[in-house]
Design a protein around this motif. Structure first.
Motif, PDB file in Angstrom:
ATOM      1  N   GLN A 155      14.838 -16.078   0.963  1.00  0.00           N
ATOM      2  CA  GLN A 155      15.559 -16.876  -0.020  1.00  0.00           C
ATOM      3  C   GLN A 155      14.994 -16.610  -1.414  1.00  0.00           C
ATOM      4  OE1 GLN A 155      15.622 -21.041   1.283  1.00  0.00           O
ATOM      5  NE2 GLN A 155      15.527 -20.370   3.418  1.00  0.00           N
ATOM      6  N   LEU A 156      14.689 -15.366  -1.673  1.00  0.00           N
ATOM      7  CA  LEU A 156      14.105 -14.990  -2.954  1.00  0.00           C
ATOM      8  C   LEU A 156      15.160 -14.981  -4.047  1.00  0.00           C
ATOM      9  CD1 LEU A 156      11.925 -12.041  -1.610  1.00  0.00           C
ATOM     10  CD2 LEU A 156      11.179 -14.388  -2.090  1.00  0.00           C
ATOM     11  N   GLN A 157      14.689 -15.222  -5.281  1.00  0.00           N
ATOM     12  CA  GLN A 157      15.604 -15.247  -6.415  1.00  0.00           C
ATOM     13  C   GLN A 157      14.897 -14.739  -7.658  1.00  0.00           C
ATOM     14  OE1 GLN A 157      16.738 -19.321  -7.109  1.00  0.00           O
ATOM     15  NE2 GLN A 157      14.700 -20.095  -6.653  1.00  0.00           N
ATOM     16  N   GLY A 158      15.676 -14.504  -8.688  1.00  0.00           N
ATOM     17  CA  GLY A 158      15.112 -14.042  -9.953  1.00  0.00           C
ATOM     18  C   GLY A 158      15.180 -12.536 -10.097  1.00  0.00           C
ATOM     19  N   GLU A 159      14.576 -12.051 -11.175  1.00  0.00           N
ATOM     20  CA  GLU A 159      14.662 -10.642 -11.526  1.00  0.00           C
ATOM     21  C   GLU A 159      13.715  -9.799 -10.677  1.00  0.00           C
ATOM     22  OE1 GLU A 159      14.695  -7.834 -15.547  1.00  0.00           O
ATOM     23  OE2 GLU A 159      13.791  -9.831 -15.604  1.00  0.00           O
ATOM     24  N   VAL A 160      14.222  -8.659 -10.250  1.00  0.00           N
ATOM     25  CA  VAL A 160      13.412  -7.708  -9.481  1.00  0.00           C
ATOM     26  C   VAL A 160      12.588  -6.871 -10.454  1.00  0.00           C
ATOM     27  CG1 VAL A 160      13.489  -5.721  -7.924  1.00  0.00           C
ATOM     28  CG2 VAL A 160      15.092  -7.624  -7.614  1.00  0.00           C
ATOM     29  N   PRO A 161      11.281  -6.699 -10.202  1.00  0.00           N
ATOM     30  CA  PRO A 161      10.448  -5.881 -11.099  1.00  0.00           C
ATOM     31  C   PRO A 161      11.024  -4.479 -11.275  1.00  0.00           C
ATOM     32  CG  PRO A 161       9.072  -7.089  -9.550  1.00  0.00           C
ATOM     33  CD  PRO A 161      10.494  -7.298  -9.107  1.00  0.00           C
ATOM     34  N   ASN A 162      10.699  -3.889 -12.407  1.00  0.00           N
ATOM     35  CA  ASN A 162      11.273  -2.595 -12.767  1.00  0.00           C
ATOM     36  C   ASN A 162      10.217  -1.510 -12.868  1.00  0.00           C
ATOM     37  OD1 ASN A 162      13.637  -1.242 -13.198  1.00  0.00           O
ATOM     38  ND2 ASN A 162      14.197  -2.342 -15.055  1.00  0.00           N
ATOM     39  N   ARG A 163       9.239  -1.553 -11.981  1.00  0.00           N
ATOM     40  CA  ARG A 163       8.174  -0.547 -11.995  1.00  0.00           C
ATOM     41  C   ARG A 163       7.543  -0.458 -10.606  1.00  0.00           C
ATOM     42  NH1 ARG A 163       3.386  -3.572 -12.938  1.00  0.00           N
ATOM     43  NH2 ARG A 163       3.837  -5.754 -13.434  1.00  0.00           N
ATOM     44  N   GLY A 164       6.589   0.465 -10.472  1.00  0.00           N
ATOM     45  CA  GLY A 164       5.893   0.622  -9.203  1.00  0.00           C
ATOM     46  C   GLY A 164       6.836   1.017  -8.084  1.00  0.00           C
ATOM     47  N   VAL A 165       6.616   0.439  -6.907  1.00  0.00           N
ATOM     48  CA  VAL A 165       7.408   0.771  -5.723  1.00  0.00           C
ATOM     49  C   VAL A 165       8.875   0.419  -5.913  1.00  0.00           C
ATOM     50  CG1 VAL A 165       7.024  -1.452  -4.586  1.00  0.00           C
ATOM     51  CG2 VAL A 165       7.452   0.584  -3.203  1.00  0.00           C
ATOM     52  N   PHE A 166       9.170  -0.511  -6.845  1.00  0.00           N
ATOM     53  CA  PHE A 166      10.552  -0.939  -7.064  1.00  0.00           C
ATOM     54  C   PHE A 166      11.389   0.129  -7.757  1.00  0.00           C
ATOM     55  CE2 PHE A 166       8.062  -4.799  -6.647  1.00  0.00           C
ATOM     56  CZ  PHE A 166       8.806  -5.510  -5.712  1.00  0.00           C
ATOM     57  N   LEU A 167      10.750   1.215  -8.189  1.00  0.00           N
ATOM     58  CA  LEU A 167      11.484   2.334  -8.781  1.00  0.00           C
ATOM     59  C   LEU A 167      12.005   3.301  -7.715  1.00  0.00           C
ATOM     60  CD1 LEU A 167       9.211   3.131 -11.861  1.00  0.00           C
ATOM     61  CD2 LEU A 167      11.362   1.857 -11.830  1.00  0.00           C
ATOM     62  N   ASN A 168      11.613   3.074  -6.467  1.00  0.00           N
ATOM     63  CA  ASN A 168      12.032   3.946  -5.370  1.00  0.00           C
ATOM     64  C   ASN A 168      12.910   3.148  -4.416  1.00  0.00           C
ATOM     65  OD1 ASN A 168      12.320   5.740  -3.271  1.00  0.00           O
ATOM     66  ND2 ASN A 168      10.130   5.986  -2.861  1.00  0.00           N
ATOM     67  N   ALA A 169      14.223   3.291  -4.570  1.00  0.00           N
ATOM     68  CA  ALA A 169      15.165   2.485  -3.786  1.00  0.00           C
ATOM     69  C   ALA A 169      15.032   2.743  -2.291  1.00  0.00           C
ATOM     70  CB  ALA A 169      16.602   2.772  -4.239  1.00  0.00           C
ATOM     71  N   SER A 170      14.619   3.941  -1.900  1.00  0.00           N
ATOM     72  CA  SER A 170      14.497   4.254  -0.478  1.00  0.00           C
ATOM     73  C   SER A 170      13.267   3.598   0.150  1.00  0.00           C
ATOM     74  CB  SER A 170      14.422   5.765  -0.275  1.00  0.00           C
ATOM     75  OG  SER A 170      13.273   6.304  -0.916  1.00  0.00           O
ATOM     76  N   ALA A 171      12.332   3.114  -0.671  1.00  0.00           N
ATOM     77  CA  ALA A 171      11.113   2.504  -0.155  1.00  0.00           C
ATOM     78  C   ALA A 171      11.183   0.978  -0.165  1.00  0.00           C
ATOM     79  CB  ALA A 171       9.901   2.963  -0.975  1.00  0.00           C
ATOM     80  N   VAL A 172      12.257   0.418  -0.726  1.00  0.00           N
ATOM     81  CA  VAL A 172      12.353  -1.035  -0.895  1.00  0.00           C
ATOM     82  C   VAL A 172      13.611  -1.536  -0.200  1.00  0.00           C
ATOM     83  CG1 VAL A 172      12.545  -2.919  -2.556  1.00  0.00           C
ATOM     84  CG2 VAL A 172      11.121  -0.935  -3.085  1.00  0.00           C
ATOM     85  N   ALA A 173      13.487  -2.638   0.535  1.00  0.00           N
ATOM     86  CA  ALA A 173      14.634  -3.289   1.181  1.00  0.00           C
ATOM     87  C   ALA A 173      14.691  -4.745   0.722  1.00  0.00           C
ATOM     88  CB  ALA A 173      14.513  -3.207   2.696  1.00  0.00           C
ATOM     89  N   LEU A 174      15.824  -5.131   0.097  1.00  0.00           N
ATOM     90  CA  LEU A 174      15.969  -6.474  -0.464  1.00  0.00           C
ATOM     91  C   LEU A 174      17.216  -7.180   0.058  1.00  0.00           C
ATOM     92  CD1 LEU A 174      15.118  -5.553  -4.174  1.00  0.00           C
ATOM     93  CD2 LEU A 174      13.574  -6.522  -2.476  1.00  0.00           C
ATOM     94  N   THR A 175      17.867  -6.628   1.040  1.00  0.00           N
ATOM     95  CA  THR A 175      19.115  -7.191   1.562  1.00  0.00           C
ATOM     96  C   THR A 175      18.921  -8.639   2.027  1.00  0.00           C
ATOM     97  OG1 THR A 175      19.668  -4.986   2.360  1.00  0.00           O
ATOM     98  CG2 THR A 175      20.963  -6.813   3.226  1.00  0.00           C
ATOM     99  N   GLY A 176      19.960  -9.452   1.806  1.00  0.00           N
ATOM    100  CA  GLY A 176      19.930 -10.812   2.323  1.00  0.00           C
ATOM    101  C   GLY A 176      19.229 -11.810   1.441  1.00  0.00           C
ATOM    102  N   ASN A 177      18.933 -11.451   0.181  1.00  0.00           N
ATOM    103  CA  ASN A 177      18.375 -12.382  -0.806  1.00  0.00           C
ATOM    104  C   ASN A 177      19.412 -12.525  -1.928  1.00  0.00           C
ATOM    105  OD1 ASN A 177      15.370 -12.886  -0.006  1.00  0.00           O
ATOM    106  ND2 ASN A 177      15.658 -10.666   0.216  1.00  0.00           N
ATOM    107  N   ASN A 178      20.304 -13.519  -1.795  1.00  0.00           N
ATOM    108  CA  ASN A 178      21.448 -13.627  -2.700  1.00  0.00           C
ATOM    109  C   ASN A 178      21.071 -14.016  -4.118  1.00  0.00           C
ATOM    110  OD1 ASN A 178      23.173 -12.965  -0.574  1.00  0.00           O
ATOM    111  ND2 ASN A 178      23.353 -15.117   0.069  1.00  0.00           N
ATOM    112  N   GLY A 179      19.858 -14.494  -4.323  1.00  0.00           N
ATOM    113  CA  GLY A 179      19.461 -14.937  -5.658  1.00  0.00           C
ATOM    114  C   GLY A 179      18.784 -13.875  -6.494  1.00  0.00           C
ATOM    115  N   LEU A 180      18.663 -12.650  -5.971  1.00  0.00           N
ATOM    116  CA  LEU A 180      17.979 -11.592  -6.719  1.00  0.00           C
ATOM    117  C   LEU A 180      18.942 -10.888  -7.672  1.00  0.00           C
ATOM    118  CD1 LEU A 180      15.758  -9.929  -3.956  1.00  0.00           C
ATOM    119  CD2 LEU A 180      15.041 -11.524  -5.759  1.00  0.00           C
TER     120      LEU A 180
END
Length: 1014
Positions: A587-612
């Motif tokens: 149930q996460l929400q808010g802005e997703v960071p824009n650096r580090g591992v979050f720059l690699n879409a294939s390494a991050v899974a955020l599905t199912g958090n409607n508030g992001l």
């Protein structure tokens, strides 16, 4: 010129020639010494003009030709340097042995001039470059041992011209190319060791011409083709080791008849195929058969039980099939200790006769077959088992074995079967257990809390069962766990116990797919070596804790399918090594960071958090909207203003407090100032310490030192046992001791340094000054109590095994090396001795008592020394370096000396102040005189009782350890070893010891090629 004049002239020139010859040998030895850059044991100190060179250490001269050097023997002396080419001038030299040193550079070509040379062993050094081709000129050579160096290039074809050579050892180098066919010309050759190189091509058929060949070890190369058929007809062969190559073909069916003296047959990890010959049962001397990782097929040879000396059978990873009835015949092999039949096609039940195998069995592996039904109860008779591996079969039923009978068991693998019932609590009695795998079964009930008593356990897998209840605190807080703890896919409930923070060395933690709840405890931030953390598929809630950012080595984090809420911490983006992050279905929400591992879409899974929202485009999230309203501006203003007001008020109150305190204390004697600490300590009052120690009760005293008394206490705000060192401020130097410990320990952290939890500088209930240091409590007390009988103590000290002493020695060396080289400022402990080394419940050593520590920082090449005590000579008698008290500057070599004495004390059992040391003799000189020939006379007798059979393993290790102690306690500081080298050398000794014990215990012996491979 008359006859008399001719005689005189002849005698003159003869004497002149003799003198020149004598001078030639002496100058050659001097040149040899000049190339030695380090001589830690001082063996070359005798090489001086006060002695004739024939009396120099390691030098022997001829009886028939006095003053001509015939032998040079400097084995295992720690010499560092290159080999002088002038060795070629020692023309009478027959014997050269320089093995087990640190010679480097090339082997000089000039050795080829030594026509009388018979024995040349340079093994276990660091020689590089090519093997000199002109060694072929040493026509009398019968042993050439260059094993374990860094030699490169091809094996010279010219070596085939050595007609008398009996032993050729070139193993463990970087040699390449083919095995030269000229090797077949050396008709006297009996031993060939070419193991662990990069040799290629086929085994030359010419090798079959060596009719006296006994040992052939050419494993761990890149050889191809088939083994020459003629090799199987050399009846003298004792060892045939061609393992770890790419050889193919089959074994002759009559091998047991054509090789009647065969002792070791090592063909593992090749591409051999066909059946295992039945005739092997005719090789009555056979001890080892290692055929694993090939393509052998057919039935198991049923009559191997006829071999009385058979110790190891390893047929794993082949395609052998049978009904296991052959185990009945193996019960006749009274020497059998290893039976590995894993990864084959055996399809049967385990016969009860397995319980009648040799009492000495240490390793049984039947993993990855098609074995079914229950485990035979009689297997408990194999009391010496260390490895029991039955995983990946179809075994069923309850596991009713009483495991406490396996006192020596180190690895138990019952995973991937169909076992049911509860996990036996008797496993908790396996004090040496290191690996426990019981995953992928159908075990139910709770996890036995008693597993927390398995203090050597480093890997635990109970995943994919039906276990229920909470996670025992004793198990998740077992500090020895370092590889992995896997409890995934069970039905466990409750929160993660805070004791998870004790897993400081754990690499993988998997608690996924259970029914766990609550929040992730902040103590997980103490698991600094954690690389993989899987908590997915539970009911955890709350925000993702910021403390996860402390796990700088984290590579995988999966907390998906939980109830986490709030924002994604920006600190997760700071984990540089992260390559997989799954936060899906929370149930996460808010802005997703824009650096580090979050720059690699294939390494991050955020599905199912409607508030992001936000993040990089590839994440396919909605944009973040941030309306700027007056309300928001007011909120921001409040967020800025309120902290400023609070901080300003706090600082004002704090200033008033210090003015008041200073005024009140002005009339009292001047007190030392507290140092500033980089890490925030807990605030602990005198009243809390008074309560924790039951009023500083005499019953709570655990030690009394020069500057104070140490009490054991239980601190309520920490909920843990602590050691409280109360300073006796009436004792001169106590205040400076307090300051030294604060300065030394205030900002440093190391696994092997006693952790300073807090300090207390206050007043007692009567208004007197009070100063105390609060440390972690060490369950096993000081090293002193483990080494020596205390005054008034009736019982003998508890015994430490050799490996425990070695681990403690490494711990201490690691800590001292950190103090000298790993801190912002160099810290010199100044009082290293057994009573200042404390042992926790895992027997990990921690250095304490920094009351005499010196802190030295280097600024513009000038040493700046911080407060110390006023004692002229600091430290304890026997451990203080000779230069102390002579006006010498403070140096790290003082600690090195103390460490050397401590190391000698640990392994001899004698204190440096022992009454037996008289007439100039001390601990250092006593050991120096005894090593290596009389080492058993000076070693602690309790070590000698450990395992007489293992003496061949631990005796060389003891010699090496004691030599390090001697090298550290040299009288001159410049001659002492560096702590970095000490740590490295001890680690090597430990690896050698563990490898030797493993080989000895499992029956996998080192492949010695006579003296050529020793």
């Amino acid at each position: 010129m008359n006859w008399w004049s001719l005689c005189i002239a002849f005698l003159f020139f003869f004497k002149l020639a003799t003198c020149l010859q004598n001078q030639t040998d002496r100058l050659a030895l001097v040149s040899f010494k000049n190339e030695i850059r380090r001589d830690p044991f001082g063996v070359l100190s005798s090489w001086n003009d006060s002695l004739h060179f024939c009396d120099w250490y390691g030098v022997s001269c001829s009886r028939r030709h006095p003053d001509r050097v015939t032998a040079l023997n400097l084995n295992s002396q720690g010499l560092v340097g290159s080999l002088s080419p002038y060795i070629g001038n020692l023309s009478f030299l027959r014997y050269v042995s320089l093995q087990n040193n640190s010679f480097h550079g090339q082997i000089p070509q000039e050795i080829g001039r030594l026509r009388r040379l018979q024995y040349l062993t340079l093994s276990n050094n660091s020689f590089d470059g090519n093997i000199p081709t002109n060694l072929s000129r040493c026509s009398n050579l019968y042993l050439l041992n260059l094993i374990d160096n860094k030699l490169q290039g091809h094996i010279p074809y010219e070596l085939g011209f050595l007609p008398k050579l009996e032993a050729l050892g070139l193993s463990r180098n970087n040699l390449s190319g083919i095995i030269p066919s000229s090797i077949g010309n050396m008709s006297s050759l009996r031993q060939i060791s070419l193991r662990t190189n990069g040799l290629q091509g086929k085994i030359p058929w010419e090798i079959s011409r060596l009719r006296d060949l006994r040992f052939l070890t050419i494993g761990e190369n890149n050889l191809i083709g088939e083994v020459p058929a003629g090799l199987f007809n050399i009846s003298s062969i004792h060892t045939l080791a061609v393992d770890f190559n790419q050889l193919q073909g089959s074994i002759p069916s009559d091998i047991g008849l054509t090789l009647p003296k065969l002792n070791s047959l090592l063909l593992a990890d090749n591409r051999f195929s066909g059946p295992v010959p039945i005739s092997l049962s005719n090789a009555s001397a056979l001890e080892q058969v290692a055929l694993f990782s090939n393509g052998f097929s057919g039935l198991f040879p049923k009559h191997l039980g006829k071999l009385p000396h058979l110790r190891m059978i390893d047929f794993s990873d082949n395609q052998i099939h049978d009904d296991l009835s052959f185990i009945d015949s193996l019960t006749n092999c009274s020497s059998l200790i290893v039976l590995d039949l894993a990864s084959n096609l055996f399809q049967a039940t385990l016969p009860n006769s397995i319980a009648n195998l040799s009492e000495g069995m240490i390793y049984i592996a039947l993993s990855n077959n098609q074995i079914y039904d229950a485990l035979p109860l009689g297997i408990e008779n194999l009391l010496n088992l260390r490895f029991l591996l039955f995983d990946s079969n179809y075994l069923t039923g309850h596991v009713l074995i009483d495991f406490q009978k396996f006192k020596r068991l180190e690895m138990l693998d019952l995973s991937r079967n169909k076992f049911t019932g509860t996990i036996s609590s008797s496993i908790s009695n396996l004090s040496l257990l290191s690996y426990l795998y019981m995953g992928f079964n159908d075990f139910n009930g709770s996890i036995p809390p008693g597993l927390g008593t398995c203090h050597f356990l480093i890997q635990l897998d109970l995943s994919h069962n039906s276990l229920s209840g909470s996670i025992p605190r004793q198990v998740i807080g077992l500090p020895s766990l370092s590889i992995s703890l896997n409890l995934a896919a069970n039905a466990l409930t409750g929160p993660i116990p805070s004791e998870v923070g004790l897993l400081k060395n754990l690499v993988q933690l998997d608690l996924s797919d259970n029914r766990l709840s609550g929040m992730i405890p902040n103590t997980i931030g103490n698991c600094l070596r954690l690389e993989q953390l899987h908590l997915e598929g539970n009911s955890f809630q709350g925000e993702i804790p910021q403390v996860l950012s402390a796990l700088q080595g984290l590579k995988e984090l999966d907390i998906s399918k939980n109830n986490f809420s709030g924002r994604i911490p920006n600190s997760l983006a700071d984990l540089d090594g992260m390559n997989y992050l799954n936060l899906s279905f929370n149930q996460l929400q808010g802005e997703v960071p824009n650096r580090g591992v979050f720059l690699n879409a294939s390494a991050v899974a955020l599905t199912g958090n409607n508030g992001l929202c936000g993040g990089i485009t590839e994440l396919d999230l909605p944009s973040c909207a941030f309306p700027k309203s007056k309300k928001n501006n007011l909120s921001i203003a409040l967020k800025v203003t309120i902290p400023v007001v609070v901080i300003t008020t706090f600082l004002a109150l704090l200033t008033c407090f210090f003015i008041f305190w200073h005024t009140k204390r002005k009339a009292r004697k001047k007190n030392i100032s507290m140092p500033s600490f980089e890490n925030q300590f807990l605030r602990i009052s005198y009243a809390e310490l008074y309560k924790a120690t039951k009023g500083f009760s005499l019953d709570n005293i655990i030690g009394i030192g020069s500057y104070g008394t140490v009490y054991k206490g239980i601190l309520e705000q920490l909920g843990m046992e602590v050691a409280v060192k109360v300073l006796n401020l009436q004792q001169r130097g106590a205040s400076n001791s307090f300051l030294s410990e604060c300065l030394a320990l205030g900002s440093i952290r190391h696994r092997n340094l006693l952790k300073l939890l807090s300090v207390c500088s206050s007043m007692d209930f009567e208004g007197n000054d009070f100063k105390a240091l609060i440390y972690e409590f060490m369950t096993n007390g000081s090293l002193e109590k483990w080494l020596h009988k205390e005054d008034g103590q009736e019982t003998e000290p508890r015994n430490l095994r050799l490996i425990q002493r070695l681990n403690i020695a490494i711990d201490i060396a690691s800590a001292i090396e950190y103090l000298h080289n790993g801190c912002p400022s160099t810290i010199i402990h100044g009082d290293l001795k057994p009573s200042n080394v404390l042992l926790d419940k895992e027997m990990v050593a921690h250095i304490g008592d920094f009351g005499l520590a010196e802190i030295v920082s280097t600024i513009s090449d000038e040493a700046v020394q911080y407060p110390s005590t006023s004692l002229a000579i600091k430290g304890s008698i026997g451990y203080v370096a000779p230069e102390c008290g002579m006006g010498e500057k403070v140096s790290i070599e003082r600690d090195v000396y103390s460490y050397g004495i401590l190391l000698l004390e640990m392994f001899t059992g004698k204190k440096p102040t022992d009454d037996s040391f008289k007439d100039g003799l001390n601990l250092h000189t006593s050991v120096l005189k005894s090593v290596p020939d009389r080492v058993m006379e000076c070693v602690d007798p309790s070590i000698l009782y450990e395992d007489e059979k293992g003496r061949s393993v631990w005796e060389p290790c003891l010699i090496s350890i004691l030599r390090i102690g001697v090298a550290c306690s040299m009288e001159l500081p410049a001659e002492r070893m560096k702590m970095r080298d000490v740590t490295s050398e001890l680690q090597k000794i430990k690896a050698i010891y563990e490898q030797g014990r493993m080989q000895q215990d499992q029956g996998v012996f080192s492949l010695h090629v006579g003296t050529a491979d020793s």
